[in-house]
Scaffold this active site. Structure first.
Site, PDB file in Angstrom:
ATOM      1  N   LEU A 204      42.938  25.877  56.914  1.00  0.00           N
ATOM      2  CA  LEU A 204      43.090  24.958  56.237  1.00  0.00           C
ATOM      3  C   LEU A 204      41.507  25.142  55.034  1.00  0.00           C
ATOM      4  O   LEU A 204      41.056  25.790  55.210  1.00  0.00           O
ATOM      5  CB  LEU A 204      41.401  23.380  57.147  1.00  0.00           C
TER       6      LEU A 204
ATOM      7  N   ILE B 291      44.530  29.028  49.736  1.00  0.00           N
ATOM      8  CA  ILE B 291      43.822  30.963  49.705  1.00  0.00           C
ATOM      9  C   ILE B 291      42.372  31.075  48.949  1.00  0.00           C
ATOM     10  O   ILE B 291      41.456  31.431  49.150  1.00  0.00           O
ATOM     11  CB  ILE B 291      44.809  31.265  48.785  1.00  0.00           C
ATOM     12  N   CYS B 292      42.292  29.482  48.278  1.00  0.00           N
ATOM     13  CA  CYS B 292      40.349  29.337  46.802  1.00  0.00           C
ATOM     14  C   CYS B 292      39.687  29.726  48.763  1.00  0.00           C
ATOM     15  O   CYS B 292      38.931  29.924  48.542  1.00  0.00           O
ATOM     16  CB  CYS B 292      40.839  28.223  46.695  1.00  0.00           C
TER      17      CYS B 292
ATOM     18  N   ILE C 166      40.633  37.607  37.872  1.00  0.00           N
ATOM     19  CA  ILE C 166      40.883  38.481  39.365  1.00  0.00           C
ATOM     20  C   ILE C 166      40.122  39.572  39.205  1.00  0.00           C
ATOM     21  O   ILE C 166      39.188  41.001  40.006  1.00  0.00           O
ATOM     22  CB  ILE C 166      42.092  37.939  39.920  1.00  0.00           C
ATOM     23  N   GLY C 167      40.993  40.227  38.009  1.00  0.00           N
ATOM     24  CA  GLY C 167      40.518  42.042  38.029  1.00  0.00           C
ATOM     25  C   GLY C 167      40.296  42.597  37.784  1.00  0.00           C
ATOM     26  O   GLY C 167      39.052  43.184  38.254  1.00  0.00           O
ATOM     27  N   LEU C 168      39.029  41.592  36.356  1.00  0.00           N
ATOM     28  CA  LEU C 168      37.631  41.832  36.028  1.00  0.00           C
ATOM     29  C   LEU C 168      36.857  41.184  37.344  1.00  0.00           C
ATOM     30  O   LEU C 168      35.267  42.420  37.566  1.00  0.00           O
ATOM     31  CB  LEU C 168      37.288  41.474  34.988  1.00  0.00           C
TER      32      LEU C 168
ATOM     33  N   ILE D 131      48.178  41.557  39.241  1.00  0.00           N
ATOM     34  CA  ILE D 131      48.704  41.272  37.430  1.00  0.00           C
ATOM     35  C   ILE D 131      49.366  39.511  37.392  1.00  0.00           C
ATOM     36  O   ILE D 131      50.113  39.603  36.293  1.00  0.00           O
ATOM     37  CB  ILE D 131      49.875  42.297  37.548  1.00  0.00           C
TER      38      ILE D 131
ATOM     39  N   HIS E  57      13.391  23.671  27.651  1.00  0.00           N
ATOM     40  CA  HIS E  57      12.518  24.430  27.651  1.00  0.00           C
ATOM     41  C   HIS E  57      11.833  24.784  28.493  1.00  0.00           C
ATOM     42  O   HIS E  57      10.593  24.347  28.934  1.00  0.00           O
ATOM     43  CB  HIS E  57      12.148  24.048  25.931  1.00  0.00           C
TER      44      HIS E  57
END
Length: 464
Positions: free
Chosen positions: A38, A41-42, A183-185, A269, A443
């Protein structure tokens, strides 16, 4: 007799489980079908556990640079196994949370592989057992998976996709990252901060190609400053595992081809939608290059079948899937939600430095025919950024000169993935430059760069 529901959702990723919850809130009897864990993938292998890894590498980076803060941390070290274990515990905790939410909302969870087998029918296979569920409506939310190199599929040993990169069997010493999207970086940042020598190759002429060109240029400069080897307009012609690591045949911008060796490679990719073997063809559900075609409310061309999330195409983002899920379910329940406006979907890259954006880049705005006003403000002009030692970065805003509409906002630097939501809210409310300039920002905060970025577009920046 088959189990019968108002709604069956195939896939329990961010879109699937959120859609199930919203449907239950609207009074529907809901079932969700999941073949793995459940949260999809995320939650289990993507968004969340990668941020846990990146948090570890961020802290390690600060420890190794403790002297810059007047601190001493002699001989810093890390335990890769424990770093990974922490990431997995985070995923497990959230997986448990989704289970609790399903129980709370009385959503039936069917574990197994789902397949559409007829109008309103979905077959669930678990081992040797098959169960047929019946639903008035069915949503396909099966997501996507990492795209393999056609000539070098990932082996989980030396050639990795994100799945192995998240649970590495060993620490790379000399890492090749193929692809320079988010994803790559993110993996380049993690492994680079943990001590690996990192080389990034990108076929296009700049890294982070979907971002504003100035953001891409700044990111490349920063990564090179951190010691990464960044190669754009560069192709990978061959990649093979060897007893020592991987051997890559790389074609440079000038056409020169070199053969180089690395300890490991990560392939980042793109993705492939999970639309195979789920019964779409038999029902005649229309797809385009593998992605399910839908209208603005998740409807497919087949009555009673809906889809959302990564399986329907770009942008492949969890928060896009969640929002689509709510729109889809509310529309089928007779509510009147607005269609998804892709111009208001933020994009975030959790590398170091972070990148975040929403709306049109300067180039895209001009291509669309707008006459623009552009503002830029650097982090070095912000007191909180200086105090934090995080002065590398800037914010860029793009406005329509005629109306003052905020067309886009682009940021690179510390915590910009948290800051971007301010601009997203502004765009959703159709705010103009006048409201943004008239807003009081606390600030000292990094958020003040957002205010200055708006002021700058109109020649009113105060601190530069």
């Amino acid at each position: 007799m088959a189990d019968t529901y108002d709604l069956i959702i195939l896939g329990s990723g961010p879109g699937g489980y959120v859609g199930a919850i919203r449907a239950a809130q609207l009074g529907m009897k809901v079932a969700i079908v999941e073949r793995e864990r459940l949260g999809g993938i995320c939650l289990n292998w993507g968004c969340i556990p990668t941020k846990a890894l990146l948090r570890s590498s961020e802290i390690y980076h600060y420890i190794t640079h403790a002297e810059a803060y007047g601190l001493s941390a002699p001989k810093p070290a890390y335990d890769l196994e424990k770093v990974v274990q922490r990431s997995r515990k985070v995923a497990d905790q959230l997986n448990g949370g989704v289970k609790m939410l399903m129980k709370k909302h009385k959503i039936a969870v069917h574990e197994g592989v789902g397949k559409l087998v007829g109008k309103g029918k979905l077959e669930v296979t678990q081992g040797d057992q098959k169960t047929v569920l019946e639903g008035k409506k069915i949503i396909v939310a099966t997501g996507a998976r990492a795209r393999d190199l056609p000539f070098a599929p990932a082996d989980g040993k030396k050639i990795w996709t994100y799945r192995t990169a998240m649970t590495p069997p060993e620490m790379p010493t000399n890492l090749l990252v193929i692809g320079s999207g988010a994803i790559g970086l993110e993996f380049a940042s993690f492994y680079g901060d943990m001590g690996a020598k990192v080389t990034v190759v990108e076929m296009l002429d700049r890294i982070l190609p979907v971002e504003d060109a100035e953001i891409s240029a700044f990111m490349e400069k920063q990564l090179k400053k951190f010691g990464m080897d960044i190669r754009t307009s560069t192709g990978l012609q061959k990649l093979e595992a060897t007893p020592k690591g991987v051997k890559a045949e790389i074609k440079a911008k000038d056409g020169t081809v070199t053969t180089e060796e690395f300890s490991h490679a990560i392939v980042a990719i793109g993705i492939v939608p999970n639309t195979e073997n789920i019964g779409l063809e038999a029902l005649g559900v229309k797809t385009d290059r593998g992605h399910i075609v839908t209208d603005g409310y998740g409807k497919t061309n087949v009555e009673g079948v809906y889809a959302f999330g990564d399986v329907t195409g770009a942008p492949w983002l969890a928060h896009k899937a969640m929002h689509e899920a709510v729109i889809c379910v509310e529309a089928m329940a007779g509510e009147h939600p607005h269609e998804m406006d892709v111009k208001n979907i933020p994009g975030c890259t959790y590398s170091r430095p972070q990148v975040a954006s929403v709306g049109l880049t300067e180039a895209k705005a001009k291509e669309a025919g707008y006459k623009v006003k552009v503002g830029k403000f650097p982090f070095i002009g912000n007191g909180k950024a200086i105090a934090l030692g995080e002065t590398e970065g800037f914010v860029k805003t793009v406005f329509d000169e005629a109306t003052g509409e905020l067309l886009g906002a682009h940021m690179i630097g510390a915590e910009v993935t948290e800051l971007i939501q301010g601009y997203v809210i502004g765009k959703t409310l159709e705010t103009t430059e006048a409201e943004l300039m008239g807003t009081i920002f606390p600030h000292p905060t990094i958020s003040e760069v957002m205010h200055e970025g708006v002021l700058s577009a109109y020649g009113r920046a105060l601190h530069i």
